[in-house]
Design an enzyme around this catalytic site. Structure first.
Site, short mmCIF file in Angstrom:
data_model
loop_
_atom_site.label_atom_id
_atom_site.label_comp_id
_atom_site.label_asym_id
_atom_site.label_seq_id
_atom_site.Cartn_x
_atom_site.Cartn_y
_atom_site.Cartn_z
N GLY A 1 0.74 -1.07 0.21
CA GLY A 1 0.12 0.05 0.38
C GLY A 1 1.39 1.32 -0.18
O GLY A 1 2.02 0.98 0.65
N ALA B 1 15.56 10.97 -1.23
CA ALA B 1 16.26 10.70 -0.29
C ALA B 1 17.55 9.60 -0.77
O ALA B 1 19.22 9.81 -0.69
CB ALA B 1 16.03 10.57 0.90
N ARG C 1 0.87 -5.68 -6.24
CA ARG C 1 1.20 -6.95 -5.48
C ARG C 1 1.94 -7.70 -6.51
O ARG C 1 1.21 -7.53 -7.14
CB ARG C 1 0.43 -7.13 -4.87
CG ARG C 1 -0.52 -6.09 -3.61
CD ARG C 1 -1.57 -6.38 -2.41
NE ARG C 1 -1.59 -5.17 -2.02
CZ ARG C 1 -1.68 -4.98 -0.28
NH1 ARG C 1 -0.34 -5.41 -0.26
NH2 ARG C 1 -1.84 -3.81 -0.39
N ASP D 1 4.86 -5.23 6.33
CA ASP D 1 5.80 -6.01 6.31
C ASP D 1 5.75 -7.45 5.41
O ASP D 1 6.65 -7.55 5.08
CB ASP D 1 4.17 -7.06 7.35
CG ASP D 1 3.49 -7.17 7.65
OD1 ASP D 1 2.90 -6.75 6.50
OD2 ASP D 1 2.71 -7.36 8.34
N GLY D 2 5.16 -7.31 4.49
CA GLY D 2 4.61 -8.21 3.30
C GLY D 2 6.11 -7.57 2.76
O GLY D 2 6.60 -9.27 2.25
N THR E 1 4.27 2.75 5.84
CA THR E 1 2.89 2.47 6.16
C THR E 1 2.11 3.61 6.76
O THR E 1 2.34 3.33 8.04
CB THR E 1 2.62 0.55 6.54
OG1 THR E 1 1.41 0.84 7.05
CG2 THR E 1 3.39 0.95 8.09
N ASP F 1 -0.07 2.13 8.48
CA ASP F 1 -1.04 1.90 9.45
C ASP F 1 -0.33 1.82 11.67
O ASP F 1 -0.27 1.64 11.86
CB ASP F 1 -1.19 0.11 9.73
CG ASP F 1 -2.60 0.02 8.76
OD1 ASP F 1 -3.48 1.43 8.43
OD2 ASP F 1 -2.15 -1.30 8.05
N ASP G 1 2.14 -0.38 12.03
CA ASP G 1 2.17 -1.56 12.98
C ASP G 1 3.25 -2.43 12.50
O ASP G 1 3.73 -3.63 12.40
CB ASP G 1 1.00 -2.25 12.15
CG ASP G 1 0.85 -2.50 10.83
OD1 ASP G 1 1.64 -2.02 10.00
OD2 ASP G 1 -0.09 -3.23 10.11
N ARG H 1 -17.71 16.44 12.84
CA ARG H 1 -18.16 16.99 14.11
C ARG H 1 -19.02 17.99 14.39
O ARG H 1 -19.90 18.85 14.92
CB ARG H 1 -17.92 17.32 15.18
CG ARG H 1 -17.44 17.86 16.46
CD ARG H 1 -16.02 17.96 17.44
NE ARG H 1 -16.23 16.42 18.58
CZ ARG H 1 -16.57 15.92 18.85
NH1 ARG H 1 -17.85 15.34 19.52
NH2 ARG H 1 -15.42 14.70 19.23
N ARG I 1 -5.99 -3.13 9.83
CA ARG I 1 -7.05 -3.94 10.63
C ARG I 1 -7.08 -5.13 11.41
O ARG I 1 -7.47 -5.46 11.84
CB ARG I 1 -7.34 -4.39 8.65
CG ARG I 1 -7.63 -5.67 8.29
CD ARG I 1 -7.49 -6.79 7.44
NE ARG I 1 -7.09 -5.93 5.81
CZ ARG I 1 -6.25 -5.78 5.59
NH1 ARG I 1 -5.18 -5.87 5.17
NH2 ARG I 1 -6.48 -4.91 4.45
N GLU J 1 -15.60 10.52 21.86
CA GLU J 1 -16.51 10.03 22.72
C GLU J 1 -16.11 8.54 23.09
O GLU J 1 -16.11 8.31 23.76
CB GLU J 1 -17.57 9.92 22.68
CG GLU J 1 -18.28 11.55 23.12
CD GLU J 1 -17.82 12.50 22.25
OE1 GLU J 1 -18.07 13.49 22.39
OE2 GLU J 1 -18.02 12.20 20.72
N HIS K 1 -9.68 5.25 1.22
CA HIS K 1 -8.10 5.76 0.98
C HIS K 1 -8.32 7.12 1.60
O HIS K 1 -7.41 7.36 0.36
CB HIS K 1 -8.22 5.22 -0.49
CG HIS K 1 -7.97 3.78 -0.28
ND1 HIS K 1 -9.29 2.91 -0.39
CD2 HIS K 1 -7.34 3.27 -0.59
CE1 HIS K 1 -8.99 1.37 -0.41
NE2 HIS K 1 -7.48 1.35 -0.48
N GLN L 1 -7.23 8.79 3.31
CA GLN L 1 -5.95 8.08 4.49
C GLN L 1 -5.11 7.70 4.51
O GLN L 1 -4.07 8.84 5.06
CB GLN L 1 -6.49 7.42 5.25
CG GLN L 1 -7.62 7.61 6.25
CD GLN L 1 -8.01 6.36 7.45
OE1 GLN L 1 -8.05 6.18 7.99
NE2 GLN L 1 -9.91 5.85 6.54
N ARG L 2 -4.55 8.07 2.53
CA ARG L 2 -3.38 7.25 1.95
C ARG L 2 -3.11 8.73 1.41
O ARG L 2 -1.56 8.71 0.86
CB ARG L 2 -3.27 6.22 1.23
CG ARG L 2 -3.33 4.57 2.24
CD ARG L 2 -3.34 3.39 1.21
NE ARG L 2 -3.58 2.15 1.76
CZ ARG L 2 -3.94 1.27 1.11
NH1 ARG L 2 -3.33 1.25 -0.29
NH2 ARG L 2 -3.51 0.17 2.54
#
Length: 328
Positions: free
Chosen positions: A15, A26, A76, A107-108, A130, A132, A134, A159, A176, A192, A258, A260-261
């Site tokens: 991703g 860089a 992929r 990680d993949g 990534t 995430d 993670d 909001r 996920r 909340e 998406h 967010q990406r």
């Protein structure tokens, strides 16, 4: 300094994440600084197998530090999962006299890199890219800060309309298997409730919490839901459940997806990507391989691919406590 490395290739896989372009830039400019040739590999491991290469110099990467996504594209590759596919990739690298590889992904990506370097004794280092956040062995991944800011900005806007109509909004964010985006963005946006995979709040506790919020005088609520949360996996069903059991609120659902990406990387992500990219080239020239370059306590660190892949970051329990306290 290793004398055997004269040409380094760089690719992005998995991703996309804001800051990947800054990391590529860089790597390319670090190669130029050390008088090394640099090659860009298009479409990740798929492009590696097909030899989809392009020489990159310092001017090839101008005006990309502020761009989201990855100009090298990402894909992929099922074929790279096979030994035959990896052998094709190795032959392409040999054909172009490429001596080392920098991979940017999750990680993949690191799993593929680890297998490849062990099979062919080929020098590879990885950069964690990534949203995430993670990946074990680094406090922050490239793209995470930008994604957080994107989510918080979106929730701030949601909001406004929630307050105008006394509504309860369920906002689904990516994650996920990890709730980092939901937990941090939820605190930052004053949610909340925050539903994350690492903690199963459960339907009953969620309803009780919302009832308490209503009694305390709140006229609208934001619930941030990580896509991997147990009760939030089907967010539309969760919305129906809340409406049936808590008719004081009108419930609406927003899936950020998406968005967010994408977008221009934050200054933090640009600096992080630049630091990691330069360190990747330095590390290869020091003769090190089969490792991920990360950051811990604002210091560059290295972690073997085997650890980055098999381990996982623990949930920050202090943040969970902060979320509980500040949502009263």
């Amino acid at each position: 300094m290793s004398q055997t490395i004269k040409k380094i290739a760089v690719l992005t896989s998995g991703g996309d994440a804001p800051g990947m372009n800054a990391a590529i830039r860089a790597v390319v400019r670090a190669c130029a600084f050390h008088k090394l040739d640099c090659v860009g590999v298009f479409r990740g491991y798929e492009g590696l197998i097909e030899g989809d290469f392009k020489p990159l110099g310092p001017r090839s990467v101008k005006n990309i530090i502020n761009k989201g996504g990855t100009f090298l594209k990402s894909a992929r590759s099922q074929e790279f999962r096979t030994k035959e596919g990896r052998k094709k990739a190795f032959e392409q690298l040999k054909k172009e006299n490429i001596n080392a590889l920098v991979v940017i992904g999750g990680d993949g990506t690191f799993t593929g890199a680890s297998i490849f370097t062990e099979e062919f004794n080929f020098p590879i280092v990885g950069l964690p890219g990534t949203i995430d956040n993670d990946i074990y062995g680094t406090d922050v991944t490239i793209g995470y800060d930008t994604a957080l800011n994107t989510v918080v900005e979106a929730i701030d806007k949601i909001r406004d309309t929630a307050n105008s109509h006394n509504r309860l909004f369920l906002v689904e964010v990516m994650g996920r298997n990890a709730g980092n985006i939901a937990l941090n963005a939820g605190i930052g946006a004053g949610a909340e409730e925050i539903l994350i995979p690492e903690e199963n709040l459960g339907h009953d506790r969620l309803i009780e919490s919302l009832k308490r919020s209503k009694k305390s005088g709140k006229t609208s609520s934001i619930i941030v839901v990580s896509e991997g949360d147990q009760i939030g996996k089907n967010i539309l069903k969760l919305a129906d459940y809340i409406e049936k059991n808590l008719n004081e609120y009108e419930v609406r659902v927003t899936v950020l997806g998406h968005i967010q990406r994408g977008g221009a990387p934050s200054c933090y992500d640009r600096v992080l990507a630049s630091r990691l990219g330069v360190s990747a080239v330095d590390t290869l020239l020091d003769g090190k391989s089969n490792i991920m370059i990360g950051i811990s306590h604002n210091q560059i660190t290295t972690v073997p691919f085997s650890e980055a892949i098999k381990s996982s970051n623990d949930l920050d329990l202090e943040l969970v406590r902060v979320a509980d306290i500040t949502s009263v």
